[in-house]
Scaffold this motif. Sequence first.
Motif, mmCIF file in Angstrom:
data_model
loop_
_atom_site.group_PDB
_atom_site.id
_atom_site.type_symbol
_atom_site.label_atom_id
_atom_site.label_comp_id
_atom_site.label_asym_id
_atom_site.label_seq_id
_atom_site.Cartn_x
_atom_site.Cartn_y
_atom_site.Cartn_z
ATOM 1 N N ASP A 167 -11.455 1.333 139.666
ATOM 2 C CA ASP A 167 -11.138 -0.087 139.837
ATOM 3 C C ASP A 167 -12.151 -0.684 140.812
ATOM 4 O O ASP A 167 -12.080 -0.454 142.020
ATOM 5 N N VAL A 168 -13.108 -1.444 140.288
ATOM 6 C CA VAL A 168 -14.128 -2.075 141.128
ATOM 7 C C VAL A 168 -13.580 -3.412 141.621
ATOM 8 O O VAL A 168 -13.144 -4.242 140.815
ATOM 9 N N TRP A 169 -13.621 -3.631 142.935
ATOM 10 C CA TRP A 169 -12.960 -4.796 143.516
ATOM 11 C C TRP A 169 -13.704 -5.257 144.764
ATOM 12 O O TRP A 169 -14.712 -4.666 145.168
ATOM 13 N N ALA A 170 -13.197 -6.327 145.393
ATOM 14 C CA ALA A 170 -13.711 -6.808 146.674
ATOM 15 C C ALA A 170 -12.598 -7.573 147.376
ATOM 16 O O ALA A 170 -11.683 -8.096 146.726
ATOM 17 N N THR A 171 -12.672 -7.650 148.683
ATOM 18 C CA THR A 171 -11.613 -8.318 149.442
ATOM 19 C C THR A 171 -11.585 -9.818 149.193
ATOM 20 O O THR A 171 -10.565 -10.470 149.430
ATOM 21 N N TRP A 172 -12.703 -10.391 148.715
ATOM 22 C CA TRP A 172 -12.731 -11.832 148.439
ATOM 23 C C TRP A 172 -12.173 -12.169 147.056
ATOM 24 O O TRP A 172 -12.057 -13.342 146.698
ATOM 25 N N CYS A 173 -11.823 -11.151 146.287
ATOM 26 C CA CYS A 173 -11.377 -11.345 144.900
ATOM 27 C C CYS A 173 -9.851 -11.429 144.840
ATOM 28 O O CYS A 173 -9.164 -10.400 144.924
ATOM 29 N N GLY A 174 -9.326 -12.645 144.707
ATOM 30 C CA GLY A 174 -7.883 -12.834 144.638
ATOM 31 C C GLY A 174 -7.216 -12.066 143.510
ATOM 32 O O GLY A 174 -6.213 -11.378 143.729
ATOM 33 N N PRO A 175 -7.734 -12.144 142.262
ATOM 34 C CA PRO A 175 -7.116 -11.385 141.165
ATOM 35 C C PRO A 175 -7.103 -9.880 141.411
ATOM 36 O O PRO A 175 -6.186 -9.190 140.966
ATOM 37 N N CYS A 176 -8.119 -9.368 142.114
ATOM 38 C CA CYS A 176 -8.140 -7.933 142.438
ATOM 39 C C CYS A 176 -6.931 -7.577 143.297
ATOM 40 O O CYS A 176 -6.214 -6.601 143.033
ATOM 41 N N ILE A 177 -6.723 -8.368 144.332
ATOM 42 C CA ILE A 177 -5.636 -8.094 145.272
ATOM 43 C C ILE A 177 -4.284 -8.245 144.585
ATOM 44 O O ILE A 177 -3.369 -7.438 144.789
ATOM 45 N N GLN A 178 -4.159 -9.252 143.744
ATOM 46 C CA GLN A 178 -2.900 -9.449 143.024
ATOM 47 C C GLN A 178 -2.623 -8.294 142.065
ATOM 48 O O GLN A 178 -1.466 -7.932 141.833
ATOM 49 N N SER A 179 -3.675 -7.690 141.519
ATOM 50 C CA SER A 179 -3.486 -6.601 140.551
ATOM 51 C C SER A 179 -2.920 -5.342 141.203
ATOM 52 O O SER A 179 -2.309 -4.510 140.523
ATOM 53 N N PHE A 180 -3.116 -5.181 142.517
ATOM 54 C CA PHE A 180 -2.618 -3.981 143.183
ATOM 55 C C PHE A 180 -1.101 -3.851 143.031
ATOM 56 O O PHE A 180 -0.577 -2.742 142.868
ATOM 57 N N GLU A 181 -0.403 -4.983 143.106
ATOM 58 C CA GLU A 181 1.058 -4.941 142.979
ATOM 59 C C GLU A 181 1.479 -4.500 141.578
ATOM 60 O O GLU A 181 2.523 -3.861 141.406
#
Length: 342
Positions: free
Chosen positions: A231-245
């Motif tokens: 899972d390639v992500w970044a802290t500035w990526c809102g959809p990335c953070i939302q996907s964790f849940e």
Amino acid sequence: MKRYLPFLITLTLFAYGCNQAPQFTVYGEIDNYEGYVFLRYGDAVDSTIIEEGKFIFEGTVERVMQAAITNKADGVFSAPFYLDNDSVYVKTTFAEPYIKMIEAHSPANTLVTQVIDEVGAIMEDEQKLRSNGIFLYMDSITQLYPRNDFIIDVTMEIVSGDYITLQQSDKLLGTIDTTLIHPVEFEAVKTAISRQERINPGDEFPAFSFNGLNGETFTQESFPNQYLLIDVWATWCGPCIQSFEKLKPIYEDLDGTLEILNVSIDPYPQLPINFLEKNKLPWKQAYAEGEFGNPFLKQLGVVFLPFYYLISPNGEILAINPAIEEIPELIKSKGSLKGVLK
């Protein structure tokens, strides 16, 4: 002279109005928050203070572009929407540590919904896919909105995937205004297009080595007898953070069958370290230098976030960018599936 005065005043006001640049008005509500909020769009950051749970911003943009309401001037785009020179109503809420979007209403955001629905419908219709439905739709929409940030983003995702031919990709890229794409991202798109001739579901995933945030090194051998979701992500990526849940219950239900390796492409590793200290995640964490310009990620065709590769225990690519809810079924069936637009 007096009899002409009202006419002259009206004419003056009309002329003044005609000389004004089109403006946007972003107004809305926020729950559970007091203090300053920020509107980020392009390179601009505007601020205002919350009054009785409401806020308003005014300004101008030269095209439809992505924007976000945040609680920090350099904060995560966790409440994103699309901004044009029109009125935009947004409803948000504060859920520690970020402001989150509930809904956004404007012509630009209505277009977003329409395009997502239409593309999704085509993706689910095998006959339309086989008859170039996705290309025909994107060809028409890019001609209508060649400088719309959202349409450009969707086009980049389409041409980077396995949905259309290389010639069709060239046609779409020739229609949108590619000067609006960051050079690093555009280079990654071109790399992704060339990847289609090299890396696809059913192929063996290339040998990799990622540096863990805790000092370890992760390779394919680090995950024996496990399915692996990179899972390639970044802290500035809102959809990335939302996907964790969404990933947490799947990770728990599969109970060791699936391992997840988050690979951050933040500008420097301290950013994901700081984030993870406040937001604990049960799976593995790594870091890749160079952001979108990282050579290995360019080889993989990573051009947007989050970006997923689902890999079997024997190293076979089962899916590229599967919908999160599809992951358990993919593992159960052990079948290969092309990614779908999320």
